[in-house]
Write an enzyme that holds these catalytic residues in place. Sequence first.
Site, PDB file in Angstrom:
ATOM      1  N   ASP A 191       0.786  -1.294  -0.069  1.00  0.00           N
ATOM      2  CA  ASP A 191      -0.113  -0.072   0.086  1.00  0.00           C
ATOM      3  C   ASP A 191       0.952   1.055  -0.065  1.00  0.00           C
ATOM      4  O   ASP A 191       1.866   1.341   0.954  1.00  0.00           O
ATOM      5  CB  ASP A 191      -0.822   0.067   1.283  1.00  0.00           C
ATOM      6  CG  ASP A 191      -1.771   1.012   1.348  1.00  0.00           C
ATOM      7  OD1 ASP A 191      -3.176   0.566   0.998  1.00  0.00           O
ATOM      8  OD2 ASP A 191      -1.537   2.578   1.260  1.00  0.00           O
ATOM      9  N   ASN A 199      -1.878  12.991  -4.063  1.00  0.00           N
ATOM     10  CA  ASN A 199      -2.993  13.478  -4.721  1.00  0.00           C
ATOM     11  C   ASN A 199      -3.307  14.918  -4.740  1.00  0.00           C
ATOM     12  O   ASN A 199      -3.438  15.636  -5.408  1.00  0.00           O
ATOM     13  CB  ASN A 199      -4.387  12.783  -4.767  1.00  0.00           C
ATOM     14  CG  ASN A 199      -4.272  11.433  -5.564  1.00  0.00           C
ATOM     15  OD1 ASN A 199      -3.598  11.401  -6.668  1.00  0.00           O
ATOM     16  ND2 ASN A 199      -4.953  10.273  -5.293  1.00  0.00           N
ATOM     17  N   HIS A 204      -3.794  14.740  -9.275  1.00  0.00           N
ATOM     18  CA  HIS A 204      -4.344  13.303  -9.444  1.00  0.00           C
ATOM     19  C   HIS A 204      -3.543  12.745 -10.689  1.00  0.00           C
ATOM     20  O   HIS A 204      -3.210  11.387 -10.587  1.00  0.00           O
ATOM     21  CB  HIS A 204      -5.757  13.388  -9.756  1.00  0.00           C
ATOM     22  CG  HIS A 204      -6.414  12.110  -9.521  1.00  0.00           C
ATOM     23  ND1 HIS A 204      -6.787  11.252 -10.612  1.00  0.00           N
ATOM     24  CD2 HIS A 204      -7.191  11.608  -8.438  1.00  0.00           C
ATOM     25  CE1 HIS A 204      -7.319   9.962 -10.072  1.00  0.00           C
ATOM     26  NE2 HIS A 204      -7.575  10.478  -8.674  1.00  0.00           N
ATOM     27  N   ASP A 208      -1.413   9.426 -10.523  1.00  0.00           N
ATOM     28  CA  ASP A 208      -1.470   8.220 -11.574  1.00  0.00           C
ATOM     29  C   ASP A 208      -0.226   7.722 -11.985  1.00  0.00           C
ATOM     30  O   ASP A 208       0.334   6.709 -12.186  1.00  0.00           O
ATOM     31  CB  ASP A 208      -2.493   8.829 -12.839  1.00  0.00           C
ATOM     32  CG  ASP A 208      -3.777   8.588 -12.415  1.00  0.00           C
ATOM     33  OD1 ASP A 208      -4.333   8.239 -11.532  1.00  0.00           O
ATOM     34  OD2 ASP A 208      -4.401   8.819 -13.436  1.00  0.00           O
ATOM     35  N   GLU A 235      -4.851   2.220  -4.562  1.00  0.00           N
ATOM     36  CA  GLU A 235      -3.296   2.333  -4.313  1.00  0.00           C
ATOM     37  C   GLU A 235      -2.686   1.244  -3.645  1.00  0.00           C
ATOM     38  O   GLU A 235      -1.645   1.223  -3.005  1.00  0.00           O
ATOM     39  CB  GLU A 235      -2.867   3.773  -3.699  1.00  0.00           C
ATOM     40  CG  GLU A 235      -3.652   4.505  -2.867  1.00  0.00           C
ATOM     41  CD  GLU A 235      -3.561   3.661  -1.494  1.00  0.00           C
ATOM     42  OE1 GLU A 235      -4.497   2.929  -1.240  1.00  0.00           O
ATOM     43  OE2 GLU A 235      -2.937   3.903  -0.783  1.00  0.00           O
TER      44      GLU A 235
HETATM   45  P1  GH3 Z   1      -2.062   5.449   4.298  1.00  0.00           P
HETATM   46  O1  GH3 Z   1      -0.410   5.789   4.276  1.00  0.00           O
HETATM   47  O2  GH3 Z   1      -2.514   5.064   5.764  1.00  0.00           O
HETATM   48  O3  GH3 Z   1      -2.287   4.230   3.226  1.00  0.00           O
HETATM   49  O4  GH3 Z   1      -2.662   6.665   3.668  1.00  0.00           O
HETATM   50  P2  GH3 Z   1      -3.376   7.101   2.291  1.00  0.00           P
HETATM   51  O5  GH3 Z   1      -3.565   8.366   2.060  1.00  0.00           O
HETATM   52  O6  GH3 Z   1      -2.694   6.281   1.383  1.00  0.00           O
HETATM   53  O7  GH3 Z   1      -4.614   6.051   2.157  1.00  0.00           O
HETATM   54  P3  GH3 Z   1      -6.001   6.353   1.895  1.00  0.00           P
HETATM   55  O8  GH3 Z   1      -6.915   5.207   1.786  1.00  0.00           O
HETATM   56  O9  GH3 Z   1      -6.599   7.545   2.803  1.00  0.00           O
HETATM   57  O10 GH3 Z   1      -6.084   7.090   0.330  1.00  0.00           O
HETATM   58  C1  GH3 Z   1      -5.907   6.299  -0.730  1.00  0.00           C
HETATM   59  C2  GH3 Z   1      -5.810   7.247  -1.742  1.00  0.00           C
HETATM   60  O11 GH3 Z   1      -5.590   6.743  -2.903  1.00  0.00           O
HETATM   61  C3  GH3 Z   1      -7.331   7.878  -2.123  1.00  0.00           C
HETATM   62  C4  GH3 Z   1      -7.681   7.705  -3.485  1.00  0.00           C
HETATM   63  O12 GH3 Z   1      -8.187   9.073  -4.038  1.00  0.00           O
HETATM   64  C5  GH3 Z   1      -6.398   7.259  -4.187  1.00  0.00           C
HETATM   65  N1  GH3 Z   1      -6.444   6.822  -5.296  1.00  0.00           N
HETATM   66  C6  GH3 Z   1      -7.094   5.433  -5.414  1.00  0.00           C
HETATM   67  N2  GH3 Z   1      -7.064   5.141  -6.767  1.00  0.00           N
HETATM   68  C7  GH3 Z   1      -6.276   6.144  -7.437  1.00  0.00           C
HETATM   69  C8  GH3 Z   1      -5.769   6.244  -8.771  1.00  0.00           C
HETATM   70  O13 GH3 Z   1      -6.049   5.536  -9.826  1.00  0.00           O
HETATM   71  N3  GH3 Z   1      -5.402   7.314  -9.065  1.00  0.00           N
HETATM   72  C9  GH3 Z   1      -4.809   8.247  -8.205  1.00  0.00           C
HETATM   73  N4  GH3 Z   1      -4.166   9.524  -8.510  1.00  0.00           N
HETATM   74  N5  GH3 Z   1      -5.297   8.168  -6.990  1.00  0.00           N
HETATM   75  C10 GH3 Z   1      -5.999   6.904  -6.399  1.00  0.00           C
HETATM   76 MG    MG Z   2      -2.267   4.279   1.312  1.00  0.00          MG
HETATM   77 MG    MG Z   3      -5.164   1.782   0.624  1.00  0.00          MG
END
Ligand code: GH3
Ligand code: MG
Ligand code: MG
Length: 317
Positions: A191, A199, A204, A208, A235
Amino acid sequence: MVDGDFVICSGAGSNSIVSRQDYRILIVDDEPANIYLLSRMLGDSYRIVEARGGEEALAIARGPDKPALILLDVMMPEVDGFEVCRRLKADDETKDIIVIFVTAIGDSAAEEVGLNLGAADYITKPISLPIVRARVRNQINMRLKADMLEAMSYIDGLTHVYNRRKFDTLLHKEWQRARHSGKPLGLIMIDFDHFKALNDHYGHGAGDICLQQGAAALGGALKRQSDLLARYGGEEFVALLPETDLEGARLTAEAMRAAVKALGLEHKYSSAAGHVTVSLGVAAVNADGEHAATYLLELADRALNRAKASGRDRAVL
Ligand code: GH3
Ligand code: MG
Ligand code: MG
Ligand code: MG
């Protein structure tokens, strides 16, 4: 890569590309001169395999040189072409092989028999080489499109590693295989750290790109051809490591962590070093009848939570 080629998978140790030249064609005829002519004409564009009779053709079709298409003579001593086609279509392993009859039997009753057996085409001798070439190319082009569509259904569009649906299938398969072999199965949940902040601060689009480069780095850290990587969601990625114990999985996880960090992608709102990092949860078990495959996922997920809680940018068992 030339036009019409298609990358099917990256991250599982290697990239594989489907192109017309990857398709094997089996030429079956009891007359060596016929094989020679067809093989010379098609040899530049495809990989050619040859057989002089029906039994030999069937053995090749079921073996490691399995062809995509067979140019099949009908009149042959012992097993004739119609019988070969019948047996190919009755076997799950070979029923998708495209069959084109190439025969001196020109009457429409025989052509009807051939097509009803599941052949894609029926060409009568004497043949016109350019027309045979065109008919073969048309069939291979259709197969290429079908193979591309199939590949697209199991590949994640952004990162080009396996998607969640494909991973679920592969996990189930590997779990069954591990139950039979008695060998351990390793799994790593990965993760990205503080990805929401990435982001929010860099956009964003930058997120990506980070996922694309991150997935390539994770895939590049896999050690064996049988290891595979999938995007589990958002992610989060998952690596499945057949025949790998906990120590082996830990070493791979450590290599993955280092590979992502070595990308040096700026992230001032993450680790102290100001770079993009990942946290990893590592598990390996000997599959048994007591648990389901999801048990391995749960173990890795719990380990991942501990990696996050203890400071991120680390692999935890
Ligand atoms: P942690 O260190 O605890 O994992 O915190 P985090 O911010 O990584 O975790 P959280 O689950 O709060 O956020 C994950 C983020 O990933 C939120 C979401 O918008 C982003 N995300 C998910 N899929 C994609 C994608 O395909 N592209 C982009 N740019 N962002 C994405
Ligand atoms: Mg994360
Ligand atoms: Mg996550
Ligand atoms: Mg013949």
